[in-house]
Structure formats: structure tokens, C-alpha cells
Design a protein around this motif. Structure first.
Motif, PDB file in Angstrom:
ATOM      1  N   ALA A  88     -37.016  71.653 -68.768  1.00 19.48           N
ATOM      2  CA  ALA A  88     -38.013  70.798 -68.110  1.00 19.48           C
ATOM      3  C   ALA A  88     -37.531  69.358 -68.028  1.00 19.48           C
ATOM      4  O   ALA A  88     -37.746  68.671 -67.013  1.00 19.48           O
ATOM      5  CB  ALA A  88     -39.332  70.868 -68.883  1.00 19.48           C
ATOM      6  N   LEU A  89     -36.853  68.870 -69.081  1.00 21.52           N
ATOM      7  CA  LEU A  89     -36.326  67.511 -69.068  1.00 21.52           C
ATOM      8  C   LEU A  89     -35.249  67.349 -68.005  1.00 21.52           C
ATOM      9  O   LEU A  89     -35.227  66.364 -67.251  1.00 21.52           O
ATOM     10  CB  LEU A  89     -35.771  67.155 -70.444  1.00 21.52           C
ATOM     11  N   LEU A  90     -34.345  68.322 -67.914  1.00 22.48           N
ATOM     12  CA  LEU A  90     -33.296  68.261 -66.895  1.00 22.48           C
ATOM     13  C   LEU A  90     -33.882  68.314 -65.496  1.00 22.48           C
ATOM     14  O   LEU A  90     -33.423  67.618 -64.582  1.00 22.48           O
ATOM     15  CB  LEU A  90     -32.303  69.408 -67.106  1.00 22.48           C
ATOM     16  N   THR A  91     -34.919  69.139 -65.315  1.00 23.73           N
ATOM     17  CA  THR A  91     -35.572  69.210 -64.007  1.00 23.73           C
ATOM     18  C   THR A  91     -36.207  67.876 -63.651  1.00 23.73           C
ATOM     19  O   THR A  91     -36.117  67.408 -62.508  1.00 23.73           O
ATOM     20  CB  THR A  91     -36.639  70.312 -64.015  1.00 23.73           C
ATOM     21  N   LEU A  92     -36.844  67.226 -64.636  1.00 22.59           N
ATOM     22  CA  LEU A  92     -37.464  65.926 -64.391  1.00 22.59           C
ATOM     23  C   LEU A  92     -36.422  64.876 -64.024  1.00 22.59           C
ATOM     24  O   LEU A  92     -36.643  64.046 -63.143  1.00 22.59           O
ATOM     25  CB  LEU A  92     -38.239  65.490 -65.630  1.00 22.59           C
ATOM     26  N   LEU A  93     -35.264  64.924 -64.676  1.00 24.16           N
ATOM     27  CA  LEU A  93     -34.214  63.943 -64.397  1.00 24.16           C
ATOM     28  C   LEU A  93     -33.608  64.119 -63.017  1.00 24.16           C
ATOM     29  O   LEU A  93     -33.124  63.158 -62.413  1.00 24.16           O
ATOM     30  CB  LEU A  93     -33.108  64.041 -65.457  1.00 24.16           C
ATOM     31  N   VAL A  94     -33.637  65.333 -62.507  1.00 20.61           N
ATOM     32  CA  VAL A  94     -32.968  65.616 -61.232  1.00 20.61           C
ATOM     33  C   VAL A  94     -33.918  65.498 -60.047  1.00 20.61           C
ATOM     34  O   VAL A  94     -33.523  65.063 -58.963  1.00 20.61           O
ATOM     35  CB  VAL A  94     -32.331  67.025 -61.282  1.00 20.61           C
ATOM     36  N   GLU A  95     -35.177  65.859 -60.224  1.00 16.88           N
ATOM     37  CA  GLU A  95     -36.068  65.995 -59.078  1.00 16.88           C
ATOM     38  C   GLU A  95     -36.503  64.661 -58.495  1.00 16.88           C
ATOM     39  O   GLU A  95     -36.426  64.446 -57.287  1.00 16.88           O
ATOM     40  CB  GLU A  95     -37.294  66.819 -59.482  1.00 16.88           C
ATOM     41  N   GLN A  96     -36.979  63.710 -59.309  1.00 14.15           N
ATOM     42  CA  GLN A  96     -37.530  62.478 -58.771  1.00 14.15           C
ATOM     43  C   GLN A  96     -37.322  61.330 -59.744  1.00 14.15           C
ATOM     44  O   GLN A  96     -37.227  61.539 -60.957  1.00 14.15           O
ATOM     45  CB  GLN A  96     -39.021  62.633 -58.498  1.00 14.15           C
ATOM     46  N   PRO A  97     -37.240  60.093 -59.225  1.00 17.68           N
ATOM     47  CA  PRO A  97     -37.079  58.931 -60.109  1.00 17.68           C
ATOM     48  C   PRO A  97     -38.324  58.716 -60.954  1.00 17.68           C
ATOM     49  O   PRO A  97     -39.452  58.890 -60.500  1.00 17.68           O
ATOM     50  CB  PRO A  97     -36.862  57.768 -59.129  1.00 17.68           C
ATOM     51  N   ILE A  98     -38.128  58.327 -62.188  1.00 16.39           N
ATOM     52  CA  ILE A  98     -39.222  58.072 -63.111  1.00 16.39           C
ATOM     53  C   ILE A  98     -39.334  56.565 -63.354  1.00 16.39           C
ATOM     54  O   ILE A  98     -38.379  55.809 -63.160  1.00 16.39           O
ATOM     55  CB  ILE A  98     -39.006  58.807 -64.451  1.00 16.39           C
ATOM     56  N   SER A  99     -40.528  56.138 -63.758  1.00 16.18           N
ATOM     57  CA  SER A  99     -40.775  54.747 -64.162  1.00 16.18           C
ATOM     58  C   SER A  99     -40.329  53.757 -63.093  1.00 16.18           C
ATOM     59  O   SER A  99     -39.639  52.777 -63.377  1.00 16.18           O
ATOM     60  CB  SER A  99     -40.059  54.447 -65.488  1.00 16.18           C
ATOM     61  N   LEU A 100     -40.748  54.006 -61.848  1.00 17.27           N
ATOM     62  CA  LEU A 100     -40.371  53.100 -60.764  1.00 17.27           C
ATOM     63  C   LEU A 100     -41.034  51.735 -60.911  1.00 17.27           C
ATOM     64  O   LEU A 100     -40.443  50.705 -60.569  1.00 17.27           O
ATOM     65  CB  LEU A 100     -40.731  53.725 -59.418  1.00 17.27           C
ATOM     66  N   TYR A 101     -42.270  51.719 -61.401  1.00 11.36           N
ATOM     67  CA  TYR A 101     -42.939  50.433 -61.595  1.00 11.36           C
ATOM     68  C   TYR A 101     -42.286  49.646 -62.729  1.00 11.36           C
ATOM     69  O   TYR A 101     -42.156  48.413 -62.644  1.00 11.36           O
ATOM     70  CB  TYR A 101     -44.425  50.650 -61.885  1.00 11.36           C
ATOM     71  N   ALA A 102     -41.885  50.329 -63.792  1.00  8.47           N
ATOM     72  CA  ALA A 102     -41.196  49.635 -64.880  1.00  8.47           C
ATOM     73  C   ALA A 102     -39.870  49.058 -64.394  1.00  8.47           C
ATOM     74  O   ALA A 102     -39.493  47.937 -64.768  1.00  8.47           O
ATOM     75  CB  ALA A 102     -40.963  50.603 -66.044  1.00  8.47           C
ATOM     76  N   ALA A 103     -39.163  49.800 -63.543  1.00 12.89           N
ATOM     77  CA  ALA A 103     -37.916  49.280 -62.985  1.00 12.89           C
ATOM     78  C   ALA A 103     -38.174  48.046 -62.130  1.00 12.89           C
ATOM     79  O   ALA A 103     -37.390  47.087 -62.143  1.00 12.89           O
ATOM     80  CB  ALA A 103     -37.219  50.367 -62.159  1.00 12.89           C
ATOM     81  N   ALA A 104     -39.279  48.056 -61.381  1.00 13.74           N
ATOM     82  CA  ALA A 104     -39.626  46.882 -60.575  1.00 13.74           C
ATOM     83  C   ALA A 104     -39.940  45.679 -61.461  1.00 13.74           C
ATOM     84  O   ALA A 104     -39.566  44.546 -61.148  1.00 13.74           O
ATOM     85  CB  ALA A 104     -40.814  47.208 -59.678  1.00 13.74           C
ATOM     86  N   VAL A 105     -40.639  45.920 -62.577  1.00 14.51           N
ATOM     87  CA  VAL A 105     -40.939  44.827 -63.503  1.00 14.51           C
ATOM     88  C   VAL A 105     -39.655  44.271 -64.105  1.00 14.51           C
ATOM     89  O   VAL A 105     -39.505  43.045 -64.259  1.00 14.51           O
ATOM     90  CB  VAL A 105     -41.895  45.319 -64.609  1.00 14.51           C
ATOM     91  N   LEU A 106     -38.703  45.133 -64.435  1.00 18.05           N
ATOM     92  CA  LEU A 106     -37.418  44.665 -64.947  1.00 18.05           C
ATOM     93  C   LEU A 106     -36.695  43.818 -63.900  1.00 18.05           C
ATOM     94  O   LEU A 106     -36.128  42.766 -64.218  1.00 18.05           O
ATOM     95  CB  LEU A 106     -36.552  45.862 -65.343  1.00 18.05           C
ATOM     96  N   ARG A 107     -36.704  44.270 -62.651  1.00 22.07           N
ATOM     97  CA  ARG A 107     -36.054  43.499 -61.581  1.00 22.07           C
ATOM     98  C   ARG A 107     -36.699  42.132 -61.408  1.00 22.07           C
ATOM     99  O   ARG A 107     -36.010  41.103 -61.378  1.00 22.07           O
ATOM    100  CB  ARG A 107     -36.152  44.276 -60.267  1.00 22.07           C
ATOM    101  N   ILE A 108     -38.014  42.108 -61.311  1.00 19.54           N
ATOM    102  CA  ILE A 108     -38.725  40.836 -61.114  1.00 19.54           C
ATOM    103  C   ILE A 108     -38.548  39.935 -62.329  1.00 19.54           C
ATOM    104  O   ILE A 108     -38.295  38.726 -62.206  1.00 19.54           O
ATOM    105  CB  ILE A 108     -40.215  41.107 -60.840  1.00 19.54           C
TER     106      ILE A 108
END
Length: 356
Positions: free
Chosen positions: A7-27
């Protein structure tokens, strides 16, 4: 256990996670570095310019030994340095707002690396963390949310939907496979980048806590007393003296700091992480105020944002939009606030109703 790994491997491959957190890191890191460059603008020549005591020739000699590189040492011309500095300001601003983020993130990493390497002996913990995060963010899809790229994608999608004919032909088989492979690569790189960022923060807190445990001053609760009496870390001497007058509070704060740093990696998978992150936020604000390390504190506060789930940021976004909407209603001429509130209660979706 095998099913969880799958399930973890499927989650890593299927779609990006924590997109809002990545945006906060960028900003967050874009704003921090932009503010850092602007604050050092009057002293730019003494730190990175041709007249710096650490001359470009000395920097190049060090690069031959360490393997570092910097675009600032390509020329000793003052005009070239000014152009590089202005370009760094523009790139930091573009990275913050998320314009062409995929390419600008690479340029931002080059800027941070170049300025860091040019004056390697002038850096501190905040600079080091921003350097690492700028490299990690290159691999993430940090422009998918809260960015000009996201706004452009929404407009393009709405335009394409309106212009699409009723009977749309299915894309070619090869084109579909190429698109799926591209999305998979983006998802894997993004998820691995976010996991590396989270692991970096955990290692940082854990190693700092274990290092403190070895020192006798942290064991007897006097470490913060000595820190507050260092002239190098006393931007507000009167405030430092006032805080130093509460011995019991300093001892408790020292023990809590060590406990939180050592136990930080073990509280990330439950609700206990929210009060822990809140306490760490207060701790970093205290470091920025009492010790005069705003860049380090800001870098750590932004790094902690990676552990907040996307639902937290979506809730914060809805709360912000609701607050601004109510403020606009109050400021609108001829609008009665009580009537507006009654209308919302009669069926308009509100924040507490659970609707998006």
C-alpha cells in the motif's frame, strides 16, 4: 506487513502527497531568502562582493579543495556582482509566487548554493537548512498549489473544457502511455523528495537532542542561563536579563527542549504531533527574539510545516476565505451585517457545515 508495504509503494507511485505542505515550503523558503538578501543589501559587498575580505580568489582556492562552486566567482567585476545580486532577488521572488516553478526551483537552488559557497564562513544553521531544502524542493511538485502555475493550470483547464467538442476522440495509445509514465515519474520524485525532507527534519531534531543529552549543562538545567549571557546572542540585553531571572522556568524549558527533540520522530504518526509542533513553534519564536537568530528560527518553522496534513491547509484556506469574505461584507456600503449572516444560515455553505 507485506500488504502495508504494498500500500505504501502504491501511494508513492500513484499520486503526489502533501502538495499543500510542499507549497508552504516553497513560499516559506522563498520569502525567507528574499528577506535575507534584502536585509543584507547594504552589506552585500562586504559579504559576497569583490571587496569582501574573503576575496573571490580565496573562494576559488577553497573550491579546489572542497568541490563547491559559485556563479559569483566567475568574474571579479563589480557590475557582474550587482547583476547576480539583482537576479537572485528576482529568482527568489518568482520562486515564492510559483512562476514556472519547475525551472525556477533549479535556479533558486543555484542561487542559494552560490551565495552559500561564496561566503562559507559567514553561514549559520539557518543557511545550511535553506541550502538543503532548496536542493530537495527541486524534485518536488511544489508549484501545484498556491502558485501562479496552479492558477494558470486552472484557467487553461477551464478554457480547454469549454472549447472541447461534444465527441472527443480518445488520445493515441502511445501518447497515453507517455503521459502516464510522466505522471508516475513526477509523483515518485515528489513523494521521495517530501520523505527526504521529513527525514532531514527528524534527523536534525534527533541529533540536536542527543547532542544536548551529552552535555552536563543541559542535564543540570543551566544551559539556557549560559546562552542568555553570551554577548554574541543578546540582541536585547534587557530582555535577556529579564528571562535569565526566572531560573526554574529556564530549567523546565531546557528539559522540555531536549525531550521534544529526542522524541520528535516518535510522535509524528498521531495527534500528539499537533501540541508538539505548537510548542516547537513557540521555542523557535523565542530563539528568534532572545538569541537574535531569525533566519534559523524561520527555516525551522517552515521545515516543521511538512508534517501538517493537506486537510489542515485546506481548512486554513477555507477559514481565510471565510474571514476575508466577512470582512468584505462588513466594509461594503449599504450592507447590513446581520442580514448577511441570516442569509448564510438559511442555506449558504459555511465553514462549520463541512462543505468545501
Amino acid at each position: 506487513m507485506p500488504s502495508r508495504i504494498a500500500a505504501l509503494l502504491t501511494l508513492l507511485v500513484e499520486q503526489p502527497i502533501s502538495l499543500y505542505a510542499a507549497a508552504v515550503l516553497r513560499i516559506g523558503y522563498g520569502l525567507l531568502y528574499l528577506a535575507f538578501l534584502l536585509s543584507e543589501f547594504p552589506h552585500r559587498d562586504e559579504i559576497w562582493g569583490p571587496d569582501s575580505p574573503w576575496t573571490p580568489a580565496l573562494a576559488r582556492q577553497l573550491f579546489d579543495q572542497t568541490g563547491w562552486a559559485s556563479v559569483l566567482t566567475l568574474s571579479d567585476s563589480r557590475a557582474y556582482f550587482e547583476v547576480c545580486y539583482a537576479t537572485a532577488l528576482v529568482i527568489s521572488a518568482l520562486f515564492t509566487v510559483g512562476w514556472r516553478t519547475r525551472a525556477v526551483s533549479v535556479l533558486f537552488a543555484v542561487v542559494v548554493t552560490s551565495f552559500h559557497a561564496r561566503a562559507i564562513y559567514m553561514t549559520d544553521g539557518g543557511d545550511n537548512l535553506i541550502l538543503l531544502m532548496s536542493l530537495y524542493l527541486v524534485f518536488t511538485a511544489c508549484g501545484r498549489r498556491w502558485s501562479l502555475d496552479a492558477r494558470r493550470s486552472r484557467l487553461r483547464a477551464s478554457t480547454a473544457q469549454a472549447a472541447r467538442p461534444a465527441l472527443d476522440q480518445a488520445p493515441g495509445e502511445l501518447r497515453r502511455h507517455v503521459r502516464e509514465a510522466r505522471l508516475t515519474v513526477i509523483a515518485v520524485l515528489h513523494n521521495c523528495g517530501m520523505l527526504v525532507i521529513a527525514a532531514q527534519v527528524c534527523f536534525l531534531y534527533g541529533s540536536a537532542g542527543l547532542y544536548k543529552v551529552q552535555g552536563p549543562s543541559w542535564g543540570n538545567g543551566t544551559a539556557l542561563h549560559y546562552v542568555l549571557n553570551l554577548d554574541l546572542f543578546r540582541p536585547w540585553p534587557a530582555l535577556s536579563r529579564m528571562a535569565d531571572g526566572h531560573n526554574l522556568m529556564l530549567a523546565v524549558a531546557g528539559y522540555v527542549t531536549v525531550l521534544l527533540q529526542v522524541g520528535f520522530p516518535f510522535v509524528l504518526f498521531g495527534r500528539l504531533k499537533y501540541p508538539v509542533l505548537t510548542i516547537l513553534l513557540g521555542m523557535h519564536l523565542g530563539i528568534a527574539l532572545l538569541l537574535g537568530l531569525p533566519l534559523f528560527s524561520g527555516a525551522m518553522i517552515v521545515a516543521d510545516a511538512v508534517f501538517l496534513p493537506d486537510r489542515f491547509y485546506r481548512y486554513a484556506g477555507r477559514l481565510w476565505r471565510g474571514t476575508t469574505r466577512r470582512a468584505e461584507v462588513r466594509e461594503a456600503p449599504g450592507v447590513v451585517v446581520g442580514q448577511a449572516h441570516t442569509g448564510a444560515a438559511d442555506g449558504e455553505p459555511t465553514l462549520m457545515s463541512g462543505h468545501g
